[in-house]
Design a protein around this motif. Structure first.
Motif, PDB file in Angstrom:
ATOM      1  N   GLU A  85      53.960  22.552  54.874  1.00  0.00           N
ATOM      2  CA  GLU A  85      54.966  22.883  55.885  1.00  0.00           C
ATOM      3  C   GLU A  85      54.513  22.364  57.247  1.00  0.00           C
ATOM      4  O   GLU A  85      53.434  22.721  57.716  1.00  0.00           O
ATOM      5  CB  GLU A  85      55.115  24.392  55.945  1.00  0.00           C
ATOM      6  CG  GLU A  85      56.272  24.854  56.753  1.00  0.00           C
ATOM      7  CD  GLU A  85      57.453  25.174  55.863  1.00  0.00           C
ATOM      8  OE1 GLU A  85      58.559  25.193  56.365  1.00  0.00           O
ATOM      9  OE2 GLU A  85      57.239  25.394  54.662  1.00  0.00           O
TER      10      GLU A  85
ATOM     11  N   PRO B  67      49.432  28.670  50.692  1.00  0.00           N
ATOM     12  CA  PRO B  67      50.509  28.166  51.537  1.00  0.00           C
ATOM     13  C   PRO B  67      50.177  28.444  53.002  1.00  0.00           C
ATOM     14  O   PRO B  67      49.748  29.550  53.359  1.00  0.00           O
ATOM     15  CB  PRO B  67      51.718  28.978  51.076  1.00  0.00           C
ATOM     16  CG  PRO B  67      51.149  30.244  50.560  1.00  0.00           C
ATOM     17  CD  PRO B  67      49.750  29.972  50.086  1.00  0.00           C
ATOM     18  N   PHE B  68      50.347  27.453  53.818  1.00  0.00           N
ATOM     19  CA  PHE B  68      50.176  27.654  55.259  1.00  0.00           C
ATOM     20  C   PHE B  68      51.025  26.596  55.937  1.00  0.00           C
ATOM     21  O   PHE B  68      51.540  25.688  55.282  1.00  0.00           O
ATOM     22  CB  PHE B  68      48.713  27.524  55.673  1.00  0.00           C
ATOM     23  CG  PHE B  68      48.101  26.193  55.391  1.00  0.00           C
ATOM     24  CD1 PHE B  68      48.036  25.233  56.372  1.00  0.00           C
ATOM     25  CD2 PHE B  68      47.594  25.886  54.133  1.00  0.00           C
ATOM     26  CE1 PHE B  68      47.485  23.994  56.120  1.00  0.00           C
ATOM     27  CE2 PHE B  68      47.048  24.659  53.865  1.00  0.00           C
ATOM     28  CZ  PHE B  68      46.990  23.701  54.862  1.00  0.00           C
ATOM     29  N   SER B  69      51.202  26.731  57.227  1.00  0.00           N
ATOM     30  CA  SER B  69      52.014  25.717  57.898  1.00  0.00           C
ATOM     31  C   SER B  69      51.259  25.153  59.087  1.00  0.00           C
ATOM     32  O   SER B  69      50.371  25.798  59.643  1.00  0.00           O
ATOM     33  CB  SER B  69      53.355  26.300  58.335  1.00  0.00           C
ATOM     34  OG  SER B  69      53.133  27.441  59.093  1.00  0.00           O
TER      35      SER B  69
ATOM     36  N   ASN C 282      49.329  31.810  54.575  1.00  0.00           N
ATOM     37  CA  ASN C 282      50.422  31.976  55.534  1.00  0.00           C
ATOM     38  C   ASN C 282      49.986  31.861  56.979  1.00  0.00           C
ATOM     39  O   ASN C 282      50.674  32.360  57.864  1.00  0.00           O
ATOM     40  CB  ASN C 282      51.130  33.323  55.338  1.00  0.00           C
ATOM     41  CG  ASN C 282      51.814  33.364  54.007  1.00  0.00           C
ATOM     42  OD1 ASN C 282      52.354  32.370  53.546  1.00  0.00           O
ATOM     43  ND2 ASN C 282      51.768  34.510  53.365  1.00  0.00           N
TER      44      ASN C 282
END
Lengths: 365, 802
Positions: free
Chosen positions: A222, A195-197, A171
């Motif tokens: 993302e 998950p990371f953006s 994140n």
């Protein structure tokens, strides 16, 4: 010095591609093409028969180096500011010398009395070069997750230090810039597990960021595209900055896509770590004494369009392609072998280059 | 009487000439940009005439013309109309008396007095013009594009799709500076992964719904979301009647305007999505282009809808047309700089107050505040108010609340108008002159001054420095200007243009007397600039050889010796040569942070890295006692589609291109225009050629690789048959008077990496408009109270009770 006709045409071709129309600009392409050419030079290399039999291994190697040096100088003349050419030529020369030294050593220690044929020397050098070319290849398939390498896929010496999971937490918000295949690979690996953006400045007026955003989002990462001017505004939301580069200079400074300096200095202002992903061949033995000397100015039409052409006679329009990013703005370099601080680069270079005898566009004979 | 002979009389701008001239200049300047004003004014006059015409019928009790027959007027309505007309007349005569010195105008005034409607298109045309586009640019569906055109440049991309969704979405619209921070809050996705979502996620979903809406020309069903467009068109048309009580309820029109805003977003969105859509910035409606502007306007039903008086409720407060005009101009990006916006707002309020009448049983200072609030609310919906505007509004409501009850209405209004004029003069224009005066002392010989964006105060300062002879013993200081610009608005280009118009030229080092490197003996008669070596380094190298030339021309030359224009990414390349950075500001907060155009902070940061002093210029009317910490909590969001880019597309193709009509049948347009002549319409040719380029920085790449076209000769198809060979390629004819056509293969739009970004997975575009520069990056602020450090802002705010 004379080259064989086929070599001459190959060289001429590459020179034209680099020089006239800058058809190849990416570090990876230039490196790969130059290495290909030098391998060809070595393969085609022959000494006269009567002379060749008499040569020892290191004499033979030195003659080969002379040839490489000649080709290298022709290449440098095509684009004196292109550091990748300098890197590749010096690296190849260094490899030839290292291999011949190794052969000499073996010759006297292991099997005294056995002569090493010069043809074998060529073969051994070519093998080393072949391994070198793997640095320029980045595979696009996603299946090789388990080898742990976030960098060039086929490179065998992948270590713990280049593992993307060591750099990206769940994140997190990462900012990058430019359109680096290496960074893209790095992100894709990390996205396998976490998950990371990613925030990507568009990189006007070249818009590398658009391409990067597209390819990352195609892989399900993302992505938010922002104008370059919003870099500072958003930096407070960012956890890490991970960027690619065109080359790395000997002091740890980057010659990176234009706009990188803004990202790096904004990160520095917010005390956010800046990670630079670069393969080993991008590390250059050259020190920058004048920071603009390795930049290129390209056509201004992307920032002053034709319809504003009436302004053109009244103003100067400057459109640099690269940016100089000072070493103090960078926290760590990541290559296939792991992470290094900028201050350590000089030591790293000694393993890749004969740092006392660097040939470059300026200092050849 | 020809229709277009009418004058600005109906605009009720009469008292303007008594204003301070700089203020007038400011407004004129912004208006000149768009050349819309003239047409707008004409259109307004037309609308007025149409209304009077209609009312004449109402008065005489005769049968109204066919187009008005749909609604019969009741007695009461007639009375209202009459009252409104009297008001309008009195307003007009008011104008007249104040404009009597203007001889040419007064003749036209006479003409304006007798109502002679020429065509039923008048009111529609008026509505069009107010919406920011002249009639001839209006293709397709009139009613939709009336409101669509106005907001497109800056309009929010939030689109309500279903009526029941309206409330939640409007909440966002009502607070246009909605927090960006929410964009990065972590939310749990259905798949269990924690991934941040951004605002554009919502945009994307609502937009994809919006796509489902039928946009065909006449489909304005009552329950349809585009109903709002019609209604807002009504509101605009009704708003054209100055001072009348016939305007519809303000709440309703607010809602309608919100709807129209969103509908315009829909149109814009459709332009992006539709592969067949010709490139346009929103003016061309992507519906069936069967109805042209004129036919739509001539449609009796539509006409009635435009000026139907029954929709109005007499007790509500109307938005004044002058305010509407200003608001739409601000929304369309015709008025950009914060000073100009403040002045425009105040001047439209002068108009509004001039036409104001206290309703019976109301006290002026109570009711006028409400009235002004309505005007302000309208402006705020078009674009968030700047700090300067908010300060002005606060000051104004205080003034209004202090109106003495003993004053009669006329006196009170006069006093308020005078107050506002004084405010413009004392707080905005005069401070700017003071700032220029202080700033001149800071510009020294040999300076290289870097500036960012298009601040009007910086522009005045630089122009004054260019012309001033004070600083160097009667000689002009020599300095160079570096203008930094950025996407997506490229405001710096206009800035550069205005500098050049003010006489800035490119001087050789010899002309400027700056070839100090080469022959010092002859050049000792001026102070050697501290950075002369780098200066010369960047100047024209070829001039360095002319070492023998004398510098006798130093006295006559000087001023600005050259302008360099860069994009913000090149900051690091030039900053080493810069000696001073001049920044304009939208506001200063009490903690010393500067609110400016996005990118200002980067410029200040880069300057700090190279130890260059950063000078901000900001009049005190833009100071505020509030505090902001970072740029994310509270920011203005621009239209994300502005980032979808093909070179020369979104921001380089001029607005003329947006008005082109899309032809369903390209063959007919080709034949009607006499076919395509090779090399004709060179102007358009160039533009489109530029548009078709790939985004490689190297020209050769662009020409060698044309992935976007099937035609190897380039993106411009000069081939008549190409449309028959490839039907998938959307065709566009550029209709001009010389009637050449350039057919364009528009497929490049889709090949752009960000085309169809709303469908492209987890991809968001975020277009921040402003950013905050931390106080420690700013060396000094030049204000009208002198040169102060950032730490003094709270003191100034307190002492001057801003």
């Amino acid at each position: 010095m004379q080259l064989e006709r086929s070599l001459e045409s190959n060289l001429g071709n590459l020179v034209a591609q680099i020089k006239r129309s800058r058809q190849i600009t990416e570090a990876k392409d230039i490196g790969r093409e130059a290495t290909k050419l030098l391998r060809l030079v070595i393969k085609k290399y022959k000494v006269d028969n009567d002379e060749g039999e008499a040569l020892s291994v290191d004499e033979y190697a030195e003659k080969l180096v002379e040839k490489i040096r000649y080709v290298g100088e022709r290449l440098f003349r095509a684009q004196p500011t292109e550091l990748i050419l300098i890197n590749v030529v010096n690296r190849v020369i260094h490899m030839i010398r290292e291999e011949s030294k190794q052969l000499q050593k073996n010759k006297y220690q292991d099997e005294p009395g056995v002569e090493v044929a010069n043809a074998d020397v060529k073969e051994i050098i070519d093998d080393a070069l072949k391994e070198f070319t793997y640095e320029f290849e980045i595979d696009d398939d996603d299946d090789d997750v388990d080898d742990g390498s976030g960098m060039a896929g086929n490179f065998s010496g992948a270590s713990d230090g280049s593992d993307p999971y060591k750099y990206i937490h769940s994140n997190e918000v990462i900012m990058t810039c430019g359109c680096s295949k290496t960074v893209e690979k790095f992100f894709r690996r990390a996205a396998k597990k976490r998950p990371f953006s990613v925030i990507i400045p568009e990189g006007a007026p070249f818009y590398h960021g658009h391409k990067m955003a597209k390819s990352l989002s195609n892989h399900g990462i993302e992505v938010a595209v922002v104008p370059d001017s919003a870099v500072f505004a958003l930096m407070s939301q960012v956890n890490k900055v991970i960027i690619g580069t065109h080359t790395v200079m000997a002091n740890g400074a980057l010659v990176a896509p234009s706009g990188s300096q803004l990202v790096a200095s904004a990160a520095k202002f917010h005390s956010i770590p800046v990670v630079v992903c670069a393969e080993l061949y991008k590390f250059s033995p050259i020190f920058p004494f004048y920071e603009k000397s390795f930049n290129i100015l390209v056509s201004p039409d992307s920032i002053l369009p034709y319809k504003d052409g009436d302004l053109a006679s009244h103003i100067d329009v400057i459109n640099p392609y690269y940016d100089y990013v000072a070493p103090e703005l960078i926290d760590v370099f990541v290559d296939q072998t792991g992470g290094h601080p900028p201050s350590y680069l000089y030591r790293l270079l000694q393993e890749s280059y004969d740092t006392k005898n660097i040939i470059s566009a300026g200092n050849n004979q | 009487m020809p229709n277009n002979s009418s004058t600005p009389a109906a605009d009720n701008k009469a008292p303007k000439e008594t204003l301070a001239t700089p203020a007038n200049d400011e407004v004129k300047e912004t208006r000149a940009k768009s050349e819309l004003t003239e047409k707008e004014l004409k259109a307004l006059a037309k609308a007025e005439r149409a209304r009077q015409f209609k009312e004449k019928f109402a008065k005489e009790g005769g049968p109204p013309p066919a187009k008005f027959q749909k609604k019969k007027l009741t007695k009461q309505e007639r009375r209202e109309l009459q009252a409104a007309n009297e008001q309008a007349k009195s307003a007009a005569s008011n104008n007249k008396s104040q404009q009597q010195d203007n001889a040419s105008n007064s003749a036209n005034q006479q003409q304006q007095q007798d109502p002679l409607p020429k065509s039923s298109a008048a009111a529609a045309a008026a509505a069009t013009a107010v919406a920011g586009q002249p009639t001839n640019r209006m293709p397709g569906n009139t009613t939709a594009s009336v409101s669509a055109t106005s907001i497109n440049k800056r309009g929010p991309a939030i689109i309500p799709t279903q009526p029941d969704k309206r409330l939640s979405i409007f909440k966002h619209l009502n607070e246009p500076r909605f927090p960006v921070s929410s964009l990065f809050e972590n939310t749990t996705h259905p798949d269990g992964s924690n991934a941040p979502i951004t605002a554009s996620t919502d945009v994307a979903t609502s937009n994809s719904n919006a796509l489902l809406i039928d946009t065909s020309g006449k489909a304005l069903k009552p329950t349809h979301p585009s109903d709002g467009v019609l209604a807002s068109a009504q509101a605009v048309a009704q708003g054209l009647q100055p001072g009348s009580n016939l305007l519809s309820s303000i709440d309703r029109s607010m809602q309608q305007l919100e709807l129209s805003t969103s509908t315009s977003g829909r149109h814009h969105h459709l332009n992006v999505e539709d592969s067949q859509t010709a490139p346009s910035s929103g003016a061309s409606t992507p519906g069936k282009p069967t109805t042209t502007a004129t036919t739509a306007a001539a449609d009796p039903a539509l006409m009635t809808a435009f000026i139907d008086p029954t929709t109005s409720a007499p007790n509500e407060i109307p938005v004044h047309p002058s305010v509407i005009t200003t608001g739409l101009k601000i929304a369309a990006g015709n008025i950009v700089s914060s000073d100009a916006r403040t002045i425009a707002m105040l001047q439209s309020l002068i108009d509004a107050i001039t036409d104001y009448h206290v309703p019976p049983q109301q006290i002026i200072n109570r009711h006028l505040i409400k009235y002004i609030q309505v005007q302000t609310k309208y402006l705020e919906q078009q674009r968030p108010l700047t700090v300067g505007m908010n300060n002005a509004m606060r000051w104004l409501s205080e003034k209004v609340s202090k109106i003495e009850v003993t004053l009669d209405e006329k006196e009170a209004k006069l006093e308020m108008v005078q107050n506002i004029r004084d405010y413009i003069k004392e707080r905005i224009t005069a401070p700017r002159d003071l700032i220029v005066e202080y700033g001149l002392k800071k510009i020294q010989d040999g300076d290289v001054i870097l500036t960012y964006g298009g601040s009007s105060t910086v522009k005045h300062l630089l122009i004054a420095a260019h012309k001033s002879k004070a600083n160097l013993g009667g000689k002009r200081v020599r300095f160079r200007v570096i203008v930094v610009d950025s996407r997506p608005h490229w405001e710096g280009r206009e800035f550069v243009r205005s500098l050049i118009e003010a006489g800035f030229t490119k001087q050789t080092t010899k002309e400027a007397g700056l070839d100090v490197d080469t022959n010092d003996d002859e050049d000792i008669d001026f102070v050697e600039p501290p950075i002369s070596t780098t200066f010369n380094n960047n100047s024209n190298k070829s001039e360095d050889q002319d070492s023998s030339s004398s510098s006798s021309s130093v006295g006559s030359s000087g001023g600005c010796t050259g302008i360099t224009y860069i994009s913000i990414n090149a900051l690091g390349y030039v900053m080493r040569d810069v000696s001073k950075v001049l920044l304009g500001a939208e506001a200063f907060f009490a903690n010393g942070t500067l609110l400016g155009k996005a990118g200002t902070a980067l410029v200040a940061l880069s300057a700090q890295t190279y130890r260059v002093p950063v000078i901000a210029v900001c009049p005190t009317h833009k100071f505020t006692s509030t505090i902001r910490l970072d740029s994310v909590v509270d920011n203005e969001l621009g239209n994300p589609d502005q980032l979808v880019w093909t070179p020369g597309y979104s921001d380089n193709i001029p607005s003329e291109q947006t008005g082109t009509t899309r032809q369903l049948n390209p063959t007919s347009s080709l034949s009607s225009s006499g076919g395509i002549v090779e090399g004709v319409n060179f102007e358009g040719n160039k533009k489109w050629a530029y548009h078709s380029m790939d985004y490689s920085p190297f020209a050769s790449d662009r020409y060698s690789s044309q992935p976007h076209t099937n035609n190897s000769s380039g993106a411009i198809s000069l081939d008549n048959n190409s449309n028959t060979t490839n039907e998938n390629i959307s065709k566009k004819s550029v209709n001009s008077k010389s009637a050449p056509s350039v057919s364009l293969k528009n497929s490049s739009r889709n090949n752009h990496p960000l085309a169809k970004w709303r469908e492209a997975g987890p991809l968001k575009l975020l277009n921040l408009v402003q950013d905050l520069t931390p106080a420690k990056l700013i060396s000094v602020i030049i204000t009208d109270v002198g040169l102060i450090p950032t730490t003094s802002i709270p003191v100034v705010v307190r002492e001057y009770s801003i």
